[in-house]
Scaffold this motif. Structure first.
Motif, PDB file in Angstrom:
ATOM      1  N   TYR A  87      68.108  48.483   6.505  1.00 46.12           N
ATOM      2  CA  TYR A  87      69.572  48.427   6.459  1.00 46.12           C
ATOM      3  C   TYR A  87      70.046  47.428   5.410  1.00 46.12           C
ATOM      4  O   TYR A  87      71.026  47.670   4.690  1.00 46.12           O
ATOM      5  CB  TYR A  87      70.124  48.048   7.831  1.00 46.12           C
ATOM      6  N   ARG A  88      69.382  46.297   5.326  1.00 44.08           N
ATOM      7  CA  ARG A  88      69.780  45.272   4.355  1.00 44.08           C
ATOM      8  C   ARG A  88      69.666  45.769   2.921  1.00 44.08           C
ATOM      9  O   ARG A  88      70.460  45.396   2.060  1.00 44.08           O
ATOM     10  CB  ARG A  88      68.914  44.025   4.543  1.00 44.08           C
ATOM     11  N   SER A  89      68.661  46.614   2.688  1.00 43.68           N
ATOM     12  CA  SER A  89      68.463  47.149   1.336  1.00 43.68           C
ATOM     13  C   SER A  89      69.271  48.420   1.089  1.00 43.68           C
ATOM     14  O   SER A  89      69.196  48.994   0.008  1.00 43.68           O
ATOM     15  CB  SER A  89      66.981  47.448   1.109  1.00 43.68           C
ATOM     16  N   SER A  90      70.023  48.871   2.106  1.00 38.88           N
ATOM     17  CA  SER A  90      70.818  50.111   2.047  1.00 38.88           C
ATOM     18  C   SER A  90      69.952  51.363   1.988  1.00 38.88           C
ATOM     19  O   SER A  90      70.452  52.445   1.677  1.00 38.88           O
ATOM     20  CB  SER A  90      71.786  50.088   0.854  1.00 38.88           C
ATOM     21  N   ALA A  91      68.663  51.208   2.311  1.00 35.90           N
ATOM     22  CA  ALA A  91      67.799  52.391   2.390  1.00 35.90           C
ATOM     23  C   ALA A  91      68.108  53.189   3.649  1.00 35.90           C
ATOM     24  O   ALA A  91      67.813  54.390   3.720  1.00 35.90           O
ATOM     25  CB  ALA A  91      66.331  51.978   2.379  1.00 35.90           C
TER      26      ALA A  91
END
Length: 216
Positions: A87-91
């Protein structure tokens, strides 16, 4: 979740453990997994050997648990941490049915409280709703429960949840797509509804709803 989050956790478990197996923040999750591994040996399930708890050994056991779809507290916690990275990497993005955000806002406007009880960890629940395709929905949720509360197919878990919410079980409507969970919630005294999203006919002793729009 089954089509996106679980495959993501499986694909990224190796690199995640290689990078973080020595992290202090992971110690509790690994302790749970080590205890479960020992219990599996006692029960004769022949899991992968734990040994010193290296990243390779932990990964072998984690994949073994995933293959068996175990509702393991340690596994769920670890998956939540892997998803957090995603989620943090927007993956990753939290995908919800279109009627869910609308229903959550309606219930909040009506003064109702909404709680989640999932086999996924509390962290995983919060991440999904914080990073949903409809924006951050966490302000619309009042409480989260996971397998640390108890098994989802045992009435005692639902009695405990009602107690923590400070209400009688009869004041709670529990919605699920799993009949055994609904049976347990009903045995605890809760109202129940079976969520059946597809159009196929469904026979159930529980009320059937096709959309959250149909819920009070």
């Amino acid at each position: 979740m089954a089509r996106t989050l679980f495959p993501f956790a499986r694909a990224h478990a190796g690199p995640f453990l290689a990078a973080h197996v020595e992290d202090a923040g992971l110690a509790g999750d690994l302790s749970h997994l080590r205890e479960e591994n020992a219990a599996d040996w006692v029960h004769g399930d022949d899991p992968p050997a734990w040994g010193g708890g290296s990243a390779v050994e932990v990964l072998a056991y984690v994949l073994w648990l995933m293959d068996r779809d175990r509702k393991s507290t340690g596994l769920k916690a670890l998956q939540g941490r892997i998803w957090e990275d995603g989620y943090r990497s927007s993956a990753l993005r939290g995908e919800l049915y279109d009627d869910v955000p609308t229903a959550l806002r309606r219930w909040r406007d009506e003064g109702r409280r909404v709680a989640i009880f999932s086999s996924g960890s509390i962290l995983a629940q919060r991440l999904l709703f914080r990073h949903s395709t409809a924006g951050d929905l966490t302000p619309l949720l009042d409480a989260h429960f996971d397998t640390t509360t108890g098994p989802k197919r045992e009435a005692s878990s639902y009695q405990l949840i009602a107690g923590r919410l400070g209400v009688a079980p009869s004041a709670v409507l529990f919605v699920s797509d799993v009949t055994d969970e609904l049976d347990a919630a009903r045995a605890a005294g809760m109202e129940t509804a079976l969520a059946a999203r597809d159009a196929l006919p469904v026979q159930s002793s529980h009320r059937v709803v096709r959309s959250f729009d149909a819920l009070p």
